[in-house]
Design a protein around this motif. Sequence first.
Motif, short mmCIF file in Angstrom:
data_model
loop_
_atom_site.label_atom_id
_atom_site.label_comp_id
_atom_site.label_asym_id
_atom_site.label_seq_id
_atom_site.Cartn_x
_atom_site.Cartn_y
_atom_site.Cartn_z
N LYS A 213 1.18 4.10 -16.48
CA LYS A 213 0.60 2.91 -17.11
C LYS A 213 -0.49 3.30 -18.11
CE LYS A 213 -1.62 -1.48 -16.05
NZ LYS A 213 -2.13 -2.37 -15.01
N GLU A 214 -1.34 4.27 -17.74
CA GLU A 214 -2.38 4.74 -18.66
C GLU A 214 -1.76 5.43 -19.88
OE1 GLU A 214 -5.61 6.95 -16.96
OE2 GLU A 214 -5.73 5.60 -15.24
N ARG A 215 -0.65 6.16 -19.66
CA ARG A 215 0.03 6.81 -20.78
C ARG A 215 0.58 5.77 -21.73
NH1 ARG A 215 5.06 6.20 -22.07
NH2 ARG A 215 5.79 6.57 -19.97
N ILE A 216 1.15 4.70 -21.23
CA ILE A 216 1.68 3.62 -22.07
C ILE A 216 0.55 3.02 -22.90
CG2 ILE A 216 2.67 1.30 -22.03
CD1 ILE A 216 4.32 2.30 -19.55
N ASN A 217 -0.60 2.78 -22.27
CA ASN A 217 -1.75 2.25 -23.01
C ASN A 217 -2.26 3.26 -24.03
OD1 ASN A 217 -1.70 -0.19 -21.63
ND2 ASN A 217 -3.08 0.53 -20.03
N GLY B 266 0.82 -1.21 0.00
CA GLY B 266 0.00 0.00 0.00
C GLY B 266 0.85 1.25 0.00
N CYS B 267 1.92 1.26 0.77
CA CYS B 267 2.81 2.43 0.83
C CYS B 267 3.52 2.64 -0.50
CB CYS B 267 3.86 2.25 1.93
SG CYS B 267 3.15 2.33 3.58
N SER B 268 3.95 1.59 -1.15
CA SER B 268 4.68 1.75 -2.41
C SER B 268 3.78 2.30 -3.50
CB SER B 268 5.30 0.41 -2.84
OG SER B 268 4.30 -0.51 -3.18
N GLU B 269 2.50 1.95 -3.51
CA GLU B 269 1.59 2.48 -4.52
C GLU B 269 1.38 3.98 -4.32
OE1 GLU B 269 -2.01 0.23 -4.74
OE2 GLU B 269 -0.96 -1.63 -5.23
N ASP B 270 1.29 4.43 -3.06
CA ASP B 270 1.12 5.85 -2.79
C ASP B 270 2.34 6.64 -3.27
OD1 ASP B 270 -1.32 5.44 -1.69
OD2 ASP B 270 -0.65 5.51 0.40
N ILE B 271 3.52 6.13 -3.02
CA ILE B 271 4.75 6.80 -3.44
C ILE B 271 4.81 6.86 -4.96
CG2 ILE B 271 7.26 6.59 -3.54
CD1 ILE B 271 7.07 5.39 -0.68
N GLU B 272 4.46 5.78 -5.63
CA GLU B 272 4.51 5.74 -7.09
C GLU B 272 3.54 6.74 -7.70
OE1 GLU B 272 3.24 2.59 -10.50
OE2 GLU B 272 4.36 1.79 -8.80
N ASP B 273 2.35 6.88 -7.11
CA ASP B 273 1.36 7.80 -7.65
C ASP B 273 1.79 9.25 -7.48
OD1 ASP B 273 -0.27 5.80 -8.52
OD2 ASP B 273 -1.64 5.88 -6.81
N LYS B 274 2.51 9.57 -6.40
CA LYS B 274 2.92 10.94 -6.14
C LYS B 274 4.12 11.34 -6.99
CE LYS B 274 1.08 11.01 -1.49
NZ LYS B 274 1.38 11.01 -0.06
N GLU B 275 4.98 10.41 -7.31
CA GLU B 275 6.17 10.73 -8.09
C GLU B 275 5.83 10.87 -9.56
OE1 GLU B 275 9.23 7.86 -7.45
OE2 GLU B 275 9.42 8.33 -5.33
N ASN B 276 6.43 11.85 -10.19
CA ASN B 276 6.31 12.03 -11.63
C ASN B 276 4.87 12.09 -12.12
OD1 ASN B 276 9.12 11.98 -11.78
ND2 ASN B 276 9.15 9.78 -11.99
N HIS B 277 4.05 12.81 -11.43
CA HIS B 277 2.67 13.01 -11.87
C HIS B 277 2.56 14.47 -12.27
CE1 HIS B 277 -1.71 13.13 -11.80
NE2 HIS B 277 -1.63 11.84 -11.98
N PHE B 278 2.62 14.73 -13.57
CA PHE B 278 2.70 16.09 -14.08
C PHE B 278 1.34 16.59 -14.55
CE2 PHE B 278 6.87 14.12 -14.95
CZ PHE B 278 7.61 14.84 -14.03
N THR B 279 1.18 17.90 -14.56
CA THR B 279 -0.04 18.55 -15.04
C THR B 279 0.26 19.24 -16.37
OG1 THR B 279 0.42 20.66 -13.96
CG2 THR B 279 -0.75 19.00 -12.65
N SER B 280 -0.79 19.69 -17.03
CA SER B 280 -0.59 20.43 -18.29
C SER B 280 0.15 21.74 -18.02
CB SER B 280 -1.92 20.67 -19.00
OG SER B 280 -2.79 21.40 -18.18
N TYR C 106 -1.50 15.16 -23.85
CA TYR C 106 -2.33 14.18 -23.16
C TYR C 106 -1.76 14.02 -21.75
CZ TYR C 106 -4.27 12.68 -27.67
OH TYR C 106 -4.90 12.62 -28.88
N ILE C 107 -2.57 14.31 -20.75
CA ILE C 107 -2.14 14.17 -19.36
C ILE C 107 -2.97 13.03 -18.77
CG2 ILE C 107 -1.82 15.30 -17.15
CD1 ILE C 107 -0.24 16.61 -19.47
N PHE C 108 -2.33 11.89 -18.59
CA PHE C 108 -3.00 10.71 -18.06
C PHE C 108 -2.89 10.66 -16.54
CE2 PHE C 108 -1.81 9.68 -22.42
CZ PHE C 108 -3.00 9.17 -22.92
#
Length: 150
Positions: free
Chosen positions: A94-98, A21-35, A88-90
């Motif tokens: 993973k969504e960007r790769i798809n 659970g902790c690793s998913e939170d860290i992954e979501d916060k890192e490298n999440h860019f906006t337009s 495109y801001i996903f």
Amino acid sequence: MMISKIKPLVFILICLLALNGCSEDIEDKENHFTSDDVLRVLESQELDLVSFGKTGYPLKLNDILPEVYSVEAPGNEDPYNPEFMHFYIFNSEKERINGTKEFNKHMERAHFTTFPFLYEKSNVLIVYWSKTKDSPLFNKPIETALEQLE
């Protein structure tokens, strides 16, 4: 005897769930860019971007409509014929790769008057529609800008 074996297994299972659970939170916060992040770094490369918003008929990828920008070169002979970028801001990498796979699938049979160049970083996909296939005018500034995204 059976209870003594179960307690350590339950403890290990709880620890693994907590770590996951902790690793998913860290992954979501890192490298999440906006337009806004993307726009800021592109403009730092002295690109003249004009927003067209989410308008026209751009390709929708994974239910994401891109923000459309025109880009003009300094000293462009024909300012009424700009090139375009789609941001495109996903929600995730993973969504960007798809989304990229979906874009490439749509482009397999397409015929163009402009040529798409894709640039990817984390959850961001930029499609730059160049007038030339061999030497896209804004290739280097876009690559440099994406390197600056942090």
